[in-house]
Design an enzyme around this catalytic site. Sequence first.
Site, short mmCIF file in Angstrom:
data_model
loop_
_atom_site.label_atom_id
_atom_site.label_comp_id
_atom_site.label_asym_id
_atom_site.label_seq_id
_atom_site.Cartn_x
_atom_site.Cartn_y
_atom_site.Cartn_z
N LYS A 112 0.86 -1.19 0.00
CA LYS A 112 0.00 0.00 0.00
C LYS A 112 0.90 1.24 0.00
O LYS A 112 1.93 1.27 0.68
CB LYS A 112 -0.88 -0.02 1.26
N SER A 144 -9.89 1.63 2.54
CA SER A 144 -8.98 2.37 1.70
C SER A 144 -7.91 1.55 1.02
O SER A 144 -7.29 2.00 0.06
CB SER A 144 -8.30 3.45 2.55
N SER A 154 -10.20 -0.73 6.75
CA SER A 154 -9.56 -0.56 5.44
C SER A 154 -8.81 -1.76 4.90
O SER A 154 -8.40 -1.77 3.75
CB SER A 154 -8.61 0.65 5.48
#
Lengths: 499, 485
Positions: free
Chosen positions: A86, A161, A185
């Site tokens: 990420k 996210s 997330s």
Amino acid sequence: MNEKPLVEKSLIEKSLAELSRSLKAGEVSSVELTQTYLDRINTLGSDLNAFITVCPDIALEQAKAADEAIAAGNTTPLTGIPLAHKDLFCTQGIKTSCGSRMLDNFIAPYESTVTANFKAAGAVNLGKLNMDEFAMGGANENSYYGPVKNPWNHDMIPGGSSGGSAAAVAARLAAGTTGTDTGGSIRQPASMCGITGIKPTYGRVSRWGMVAFASSLDQAGPMARTAEDAAMMLNVMAGFDPKDSTCMDRAVPDYTATLNEPLKGLRIGLPKEYFAEGLDNKVEQVVRDAIKEYEKLGATVKEISLPRTHHSVAAYYVIAPAEASANLSRFDGARFGHRCEDPKDLEDMYKRSRAEGFGREVKNRILVGAYALSAGYYDAYYAKAQKLRRMIRDDFMSAFNEVDVIMGPTAPTPAFPIGDKTDDPVAMYLGDIFTISVNLAGLPAMSVPAGMVDGLPVGLQIIAPHFEEARLLNAGHQYQQVTDWHLAVPTGIDAGMKG
Amino acid sequence: MEWEAVIGLEIHVQLATKTKIFSGASTAFGAEPNTQACAVDLGLPGILPVVNEEAINMAIKFGLGIKAEINKVNIFERKNYFYPDLPKGYQTTQLDKPIVGAGHMDIALDDGSTHRVRIHHAHLEEDAGKSLHEAFSTGSHGMSGIDLNRAGTPLIEVVTEPDMRNAKQAVAFARKLHSIVTTLGICDGEMSQGSMRFDVNVSVRPQGQEKLGTRTETKNLNSFKFMERAINKEIQRQIEAIEDGFEIVQETRLYNGDTDVARSMRSKEEANDYRYFPCPDLLPVVIEDSRLEKIRSEMPEMPEARKARFINDLGLGDYDAEVLSCELATADYFEAAAKAGGDAKLAANWVMGELAKTLNQNDLEIVSSPVSAEALGGLVARIKDNTISGKIAKQVFEALWNNEGSSADEVIEKKGLKQVTDIGAIEAIIDDVLARNPAQVEQYRAADDARRGKMVGFFVGQTMKASRGKANPGMVNQLLKKKLQ
């Protein structure tokens, strides 16, 4: 492992655990495997918009080093495994954008502990994954680099996210990825993309080098195809780090060692508040079917209550923005990140740099957070939210006196169409209702693929007491021995499956 | 109308840790800009603070030094505001639970009395960096430079109650605080490098009125002298303003010591809402009793204890003991001089008298005295053993000050100032004096005892003059009386 007949699997069909064995057995080289993923990232990856940065040169160099290590017999289970991270884990020499225009030019001079651990374990870094800006969002629509598409249906959101991380695993663009979970997330996109994701206990994984959203809630975790893969990744991620004061100095068990423990006698709690209004009927059916599988495995089930569940969204949307409002103050155009053209004075530099550098959702949350902390409102908002947070934690603690794990839906619905809730932030926030309280309580929780609704995957959420990640992974793995939802391949990505 | 000033102080004391409060970067002063600022100090994304335990220990030492409560559970808070030399956009500090609770310090006043100043609390926090406006302001863009070397240096901010009534008291407090933190070794005390910075809160009210007047805060004074001047100036300004019919505005002021000019910086209306909240990156620091006890056992002798020792063991009076124990440098100097001189009272007189006067005239602190404590002690020893008289000693002191010799003995030898104690030699001088003044001798002998007592002074003076001051005055007295019988 799986009871299926052992037909020859293509490279990218293999789980991380299987790849690890193939690499060690010399059936494939890390360079070959890395190149396979890089090719897919080039084609399918750009369709999905899963990556912000791909780093083929670095990846192939690492793969080469891994092959040499394997040849020398100097390996860890992760040696040569191509992963992607990420884009909020700082990576030395590789851009870390956090999905924001603010950090579009930011290259960290240091490595996050999580990515450093993977490097040290010999894993390969394919690149950095798309995400909601500063990890704020549940649909991955808030990225400066554009939305990520759900591999199961390109019109749908992948969840957020960590949307890029979930989509990349589902579309077989990496053997595993890292995500972070502040209010769901990791788990929510894992649910929506049909993969396995675990949010560890707060303090289990170091936050050093992770761009902060809400410091008391943020926690990094693995996103993978299977519970076994997640266990292998968590073995590398978890552990004490003296650079993070909130990281616990506590021994890390081998999470793969207990995967095969029988579940007979496992006491499962089903919070009645998780099966209430707002939960999609078909999603509920998927979850109830999954629970039946656990009963077949010898688990017992009882209804429990987490009475403060409905307060969790309100508490979260005070605490998280409050912390974010301070965490994001450093982005002021002075030392790094976006600075506006030709500021006429200091205030102009602050105002325009921040106005231009941050997207709408980030600005919303900074405003909400600053408001909640301001003189005269602190007690009504922040102090009250902290009180609720303690009560929510207490609810879980008393529930765990009666049950070993808590199960329920990860998200109230499957993935929804891109753009569907963009103008209704409250509807978007309510989508976090089943995941948020876990962060507030600092507990570990996991989402495992448990079924399909209208052609889209749905996840089962499993929650355990603090530091009982092994129990989650064991429960997830045993479920995956008797079901094959985790093996389902997203429709529309078969073109590349020849591998 | 008679006015009374009310003064409270906030003092930023830089702790003498080797590294910063939340990072491993060095705290050394004077490095090239931004060479001692690591990723933590720069506030880079993803970077986390870790508390420097040594800073906690030093703050505890301070608390124990002023007999204050030490808070067992310490919470760090974020104080939010934007400024370029504040890299994170917030300062990590303490609010509700400061590490040091209420305490007090006693200061000596000129009239010999002591005055108690209550300390409200002292909290730990990180220092900001420095904005360098001058060096860059000439450029086309009017830019400012930022030096973050100082960012993250540990501070304790000491906050007093408004217990001082004039600039002298405030300075006496400041000096004593300086003495305590340097005695404890928790601050290097280098005022010129900003190691101690004073904010003074000043208000005035009519003598006898209880209600406090509106106060102003003058920030960042870094010398005792500037502090005294700034306070006096502000008291004067407020009195004049009120007497001219104006109201005092609550504001923050700046005082420039070099130009002796003060100006308003911002008023209360412009004050920030700092949106304090507990820093989620730091867990509460819990101080165990065992840690307190360990630190307590390692405490050096504090000024109060030293004062008591000066009185009980060295026989000094209360006022002398207070003055000499108040500042670490003075106390150390005095003790060294007393030890070398073998006479504490005499040493005390010289340190507080001739030395203090000369230092003052030359605008020097005792640490930079050209006459070392050992040299002054040597001087005292020679007075004590009658090698020189008190009067000659002043000449010797002057010579030592002017570096005309490294010890009293050397100066005495070089200048031939050794006191004459040889009875024969003194008798010879006396005989000579008496022979040259027959009339006075006759008058003396004719006088009664009371008159004689007064008249002997003439002969003493003459004898001393004839010996160029070197004759031992006591012996001169004795021998004269005998010879004049």
